[in-house]
Design an enzyme around this catalytic site. Structure first.
Site, PDB file in Angstrom:
ATOM      1  N   PRO A   1      33.780 -61.609  90.248  1.00 14.47           N
ATOM      2  CA  PRO A   1      33.202 -62.560  89.301  1.00 14.47           C
ATOM      3  C   PRO A   1      33.316 -63.991  89.819  1.00 14.47           C
ATOM      4  CG  PRO A   1      34.639 -60.999  88.175  1.00 14.47           C
ATOM      5  CD  PRO A   1      34.855 -60.798  89.650  1.00 14.47           C
ATOM      6  N   CYS A   2      32.242 -64.740  89.642  1.00 12.48           N
ATOM      7  CA  CYS A   2      32.220 -66.149  90.068  1.00 12.48           C
ATOM      8  C   CYS A   2      31.743 -67.000  88.902  1.00 12.48           C
ATOM      9  CB  CYS A   2      31.310 -66.335  91.286  1.00 12.48           C
ATOM     10  SG  CYS A   2      32.105 -65.937  92.838  1.00 12.48           S
ATOM     11  N   GLN A   3      32.588 -67.172  87.899  1.00 13.42           N
ATOM     12  CA  GLN A   3      32.208 -67.895  86.700  1.00 13.42           C
ATOM     13  C   GLN A   3      31.791 -69.350  86.946  1.00 13.42           C
ATOM     14  OE1 GLN A   3      31.598 -66.577  83.731  1.00 13.42           O
ATOM     15  NE2 GLN A   3      31.976 -64.666  84.835  1.00 13.42           N
TER      16      GLN A   3
END
Length: 363
Positions: free
Chosen positions: A83-85
């Site tokens: 995940p790369c918020q």
């Protein structure tokens, strides 16, 4: 190894509900385990895939734990979408102020690759990651691998939504055919192709035979707005009294698709974690006066119509299911990644290359 149908055993990090896993399995890859911190993913992952769900923080995984699921002979694949918020469209403001912790999962993935040393690696992620320093650091963990990365436009491979994703493929076996993913093409699919035959439902209604085919209720004002919305149009088509406060601001003019309807005969917009909400983007049904249902969102993500997201009797919670569906890797993209790796391995094994034999490191 001389078989033209070699076995690839895979572990899927950050597996979510199984979009990448399901696609890899469709391509013939043997996914043995998926690892994710979110317990909500366990039922859909295990109910639809013949693989074990392991609820763990990837930051706390050891290489031996992964290797234990890559044994049994054949080639080994470590896959995942960290995940790369910070790149989420819902978290753009203040992105430059984000701390290094935002990138810890990408770094942890790279550390595990360096320790496990699988034959193959694939990472799928947001397109913007390619220009960030964390991606360059990840590439350093791939010393000894042949690496190919590119941005894939999902509409070109048969995904019925506009979605650009960075795909990395790495192999210790050679570089033959890794760039094939850039040349793969499938007939374009539209919203109508994907969801056109689903039963009609109303806003706030759940279909009796499919609990996931349920749509959010709409306020009286939003019912008036969606009735005034044209497929593929914008809120500029409305009468002035229907405009929301955000539309009247100067900044609102830059978001024409908010409160929009999809059009039947083109791909859908990118599915997000808020794709069930009419006011969150162009997520209105093309002709029915409602937002798309959770089932429709999942099908636009190319999950099979029969994919199970809910246990028997489980209550539909839009925010949770929207997050799980919107964050998923489109199944078709996972399948294309798997097909590319399968053809790569079949080609190199014909030349006599053998697996690294990770299972032998444990016993």
């Amino acid at each position: 190894m001389t078989s033209t149908n070699p076995t690839i055993n895979a572990v899927d990090l950050f597996c979510g509900v199984g979009g990448l896993t399901h696609g890899l399995v469709r391509s013939g890859i043997n996914v043995t385990a998926g690892i994710d911190l979110d317990p909500s993913c366990r039922y859909p992952y295990e109910a639809n895939n013949d693989a074990k769900f392991i609820e763990r923080d990837v930051n706390e995984l050891t290489s031996d734990e992964i290797i234990a699921h890559l044994g049994g002979g054949g080639f080994s694949l470590l896959a995942g979408c960290a995940p790369c918020q910070p790149f989420s469209s819902y978290s753009q403001s203040g992105r430059s102020k984000k701390s290094g912790k935002d990138w810890q999962l990408v770094s942890s993935f790279g550390d595990l690759v360096a320790e496990v040393q699988p034959d193959l690696v694939t990472m799928e992620n947001v397109a913007q990651l390619a220009s960030h320093s964390v991606f360059k650091r990840f590439l350093k963990s791939l010393k000894g691998y042949h690496v190919h990365s590119s941005v894939v436009e999902c509409t070109k491979i048969g995904v019925p939504q506009s979605r650009k994703r960075l795909v990395l493929l790495a192999s210790k076996l050679g570089d033959f055919g890794l760039d094939r993913i850039d040349r793969m093409a499938s007939p374009a699919r539209t919203v109508r192709d994907e969801i056109g035959d689903l039963p009609k439902i109303r806003a706030g209604e759940q279909h009796s035979s499919d609990p996931l085919h349920t749509a959010c209720s709409l306020s009286e004002m939003n019912m008036r707005r969606i009735r005034a919305s044209k497929p593929g149009g914008t809120w500029r088509d409305w009468d002035p009294e229907l405009l929301a406060a955000c539309h009247r601001k100067a900044t609102g003019a830059t978001y024409p698709s908010v409160y929009g309807r999809m059009a039947w005969d083109v791909p859908a917009p990118t599915m997000t974690t808020q794709c069930f909400g009419y006011g969150n983007g162009r997520f209105g049904h093309p002709v029915q006066d409602r937002a798309i249902s959770l089932r429709e969102a999942a099908m636009i993500q190319t999950f099979p119509r029969s994919y199970k997201f809910l246990e028997e009797g489980e209550t539909v919670r839009f925010s949770r299911l929207g997050r799980l569906i919107g964050n998923a890797v489109p199944v078709r993209l996972g399948e294309v990644i798997g097909e590319t790796l399968q053809q790569h391995v079949e080609a190199v094994t014909r030349s006599g290359v053998s697996p690294s034999g990770l299972s032998g490191r444990l016993f």
